[in-house]
Write a protein that holds these residues in place. Structure first.
Motif, PDB file in Angstrom:
ATOM      1  N   LEU A 153       0.820  -1.204   0.000  1.00 51.24           N
ATOM      2  CA  LEU A 153       0.000   0.000   0.000  1.00 51.24           C
ATOM      3  C   LEU A 153       0.859   1.261   0.000  1.00 51.24           C
ATOM      4  O   LEU A 153       0.439   2.310   0.488  1.00 51.24           O
ATOM      5  CB  LEU A 153      -0.931  -0.001   1.233  1.00 51.24           C
ATOM      6  N   LEU A 154       2.045   1.171  -0.568  1.00 49.41           N
ATOM      7  CA  LEU A 154       2.990   2.279  -0.572  1.00 49.41           C
ATOM      8  C   LEU A 154       2.536   3.393  -1.521  1.00 49.41           C
ATOM      9  O   LEU A 154       2.066   3.124  -2.628  1.00 49.41           O
ATOM     10  CB  LEU A 154       4.366   1.788  -0.988  1.00 49.41           C
ATOM     11  N   THR A 155       2.710   4.645  -1.098  1.00 48.55           N
ATOM     12  CA  THR A 155       2.366   5.793  -1.936  1.00 48.55           C
ATOM     13  C   THR A 155       3.586   6.649  -2.268  1.00 48.55           C
ATOM     14  O   THR A 155       3.499   7.547  -3.099  1.00 48.55           O
ATOM     15  CB  THR A 155       1.323   6.684  -1.238  1.00 48.55           C
ATOM     16  N   ASP A 156       4.725   6.368  -1.639  1.00 52.60           N
ATOM     17  CA  ASP A 156       5.922   7.164  -1.846  1.00 52.60           C
ATOM     18  C   ASP A 156       7.138   6.296  -1.564  1.00 52.60           C
ATOM     19  O   ASP A 156       7.040   5.267  -0.895  1.00 52.60           O
ATOM     20  CB  ASP A 156       5.914   8.375  -0.912  1.00 52.60           C
ATOM     21  N   THR A 157       8.289   6.716  -2.078  1.00 51.15           N
ATOM     22  CA  THR A 157       9.530   5.987  -1.814  1.00 51.15           C
ATOM     23  C   THR A 157      10.368   6.666  -0.744  1.00 51.15           C
ATOM     24  O   THR A 157      11.489   6.239  -0.461  1.00 51.15           O
ATOM     25  CB  THR A 157      10.364   5.856  -3.099  1.00 51.15           C
TER      26      THR A 157
ATOM     27  N   GLU B  58       2.794   7.609  -6.256  1.00 48.27           N
ATOM     28  CA  GLU B  58       2.534   8.752  -7.114  1.00 48.27           C
ATOM     29  C   GLU B  58       3.766   9.615  -7.303  1.00 48.27           C
ATOM     30  O   GLU B  58       3.845  10.389  -8.254  1.00 48.27           O
ATOM     31  CB  GLU B  58       1.408   9.615  -6.513  1.00 48.27           C
ATOM     32  N   LYS B  59       4.719   9.484  -6.381  1.00 50.83           N
ATOM     33  CA  LYS B  59       5.882  10.366  -6.384  1.00 50.83           C
ATOM     34  C   LYS B  59       7.132   9.578  -6.046  1.00 50.83           C
ATOM     35  O   LYS B  59       7.122   8.716  -5.168  1.00 50.83           O
ATOM     36  CB  LYS B  59       5.676  11.482  -5.353  1.00 50.83           C
TER      37      LYS B  59
ATOM     38  N   GLU C  45       3.152   9.860 -12.809  1.00 51.04           N
ATOM     39  CA  GLU C  45       2.839  10.689 -13.967  1.00 51.04           C
ATOM     40  C   GLU C  45       4.089  11.139 -14.706  1.00 51.04           C
ATOM     41  O   GLU C  45       3.985  11.703 -15.800  1.00 51.04           O
ATOM     42  CB  GLU C  45       2.034  11.915 -13.530  1.00 51.04           C
ATOM     43  N   THR C  46       5.263  10.912 -14.126  1.00 50.84           N
ATOM     44  CA  THR C  46       6.510  11.340 -14.754  1.00 50.84           C
ATOM     45  C   THR C  46       7.639  10.389 -14.373  1.00 50.84           C
ATOM     46  O   THR C  46       7.536   9.662 -13.372  1.00 50.84           O
ATOM     47  CB  THR C  46       6.878  12.776 -14.325  1.00 50.84           C
TER      48      THR C  46
END
Length: 320
Positions: A142-146, A165-166, A188-189
């Motif tokens: 459930l990770l959203t960032d590193t 996302e980032k 997104e990038t």
């Protein structure tokens, strides 16, 4: 069996009671929770003993310990593992774990598989203590960032199927990282990866629209960007002089102008996959690509033929 320097503390499984309470209310509660206690449990010594394998010498060479442990038990708590300090290969996949902090004492760990758990963040996780860890799989969590992840010895990092996302903190703290898996996230990038030693980058099935930050990937050999929302290959650059394989299949690259940046990787690129983009509908699509990439060996599924090379050279002379 002999384990050098390891204490075997027993932790009872959830739902076990020695109170002897037999009243109706207690029985009803036990019945309601029966299925849960069968699926979710704390790690016990019996679980550990069943999962141990690969007997090897310990660091001083005078004793032996098992260094591999497989635990696929629908576990929610692994506190009992902290005493097994000689473990080097650990499989925790398909559990219900969000907290890996008991691994902090496993400082000899080289290989950790923790995919299909419930890890939400790298904050307060034990990776700063796992200085010898070379291979890490935390796919489908459930990770959203590193952010907050460190890995001075990491060579392979698998983050497939999270909600990232980032990208942050992917820099000099991962000097040995050569393979990075980011497929199936929400990026997104391509920006945010500062890994000059990275060889293989997989970012398929995100929502990437722009290629940015690729000038930092000087040793990149494989770039996989299938099924994103890329409209132009602007972002490819001369610093990417080692790139051999590029997959842009299933994006939105529409015309010849959008592929002109391929010329920056023309000396090294051997395989290009551009199928399922609007640009391939052009009748001279293959010839135009071969003009840009004279060293290309395969385009989409088919090898570049000698006839195509000749035709590309003739067309190049006309336009020169």
């Amino acid at each position: 069996m002999y384990w050098d320097g390891e204490k075997h503390a027993y932790i009872p499984a959830d739902g076990q009671s020695n109170t002897g309470n037999t009243d109706t209310e207690s029985k009803d509660k036990k019945e309601k929770n029966k299925s849960k206690t069968e699926l979710v449990q704390c790690l016990t010594q019996n679980d550990i003993q069943e999962g141990l394998s690969l007997l090897c010498k310990t660091g001083n060479g005078l004793a032996h310990a098992f260094i591999k442990l497989d635990l696929k038990k629908r576990l929610s708590n692994i506190s009992a593992i902290s005493n097994f300090i000689h473990i080097r290969f650990l499989d925790l996949s398909n559990n219900l774990l969000s907290d890996l902090s008991p691994l902090a004492s496993l400082t000899q760990l080289l290989w950790l598989k923790a995919d299909r758990n419930e890890i939400q963040s790298f904050r307060r996780q034990p990776f700063a203590q796992l200085t010898f860890l070379q291979w890490l799989n935390v796919a489908v969590n459930l990770l959203t960032d590193t952010g907050d992840l460190v890995g001075p010895s990491l060579e392979t990092l698998n983050l497939i199927g999270n909600r990232i996302e980032k990208l942050s903190c992917l820099d000099g703290r991962f000097a040995n990282l050569t393979t990075l898996e980011l497929r199936g996230n929400q990026l997104e990038t391509t920006e945010g990866i500062y890994l000059p030693n990275l060889h293989h980058l997989y970012m398929a099935q995100n929502v990437i629209k722009h290629l940015k930050g690729l000038e930092n990937l000087e040793r990149l050999q494989t770039l996989h960007l299938r099924e994103n929302q890329i409209e132009t290959l602007d972002g490819l650059n001369l610093n990417m002089r080692c790139l051999q394989y590029l997959n842009i299949r299933g994006n939105k690259v529409a015309n010849e102008n959008a592929i002109q940046s391929l010329q920056y990787v023309s000396k090294s690129l051997q395989i290009l996959v551009l199928s399922e983009n609007p640009v391939v509908e052009s009748t001279e699509y293959r010839i135009n690509i071969v003009m840009l990439l004279p060293n290309l060996e395969r385009l989409d599924k088919d090898p570049v033929t000698s006839d195509e090379r000749v035709e590309a050279k003739e067309k190049f002379k006309v336009y020169s």
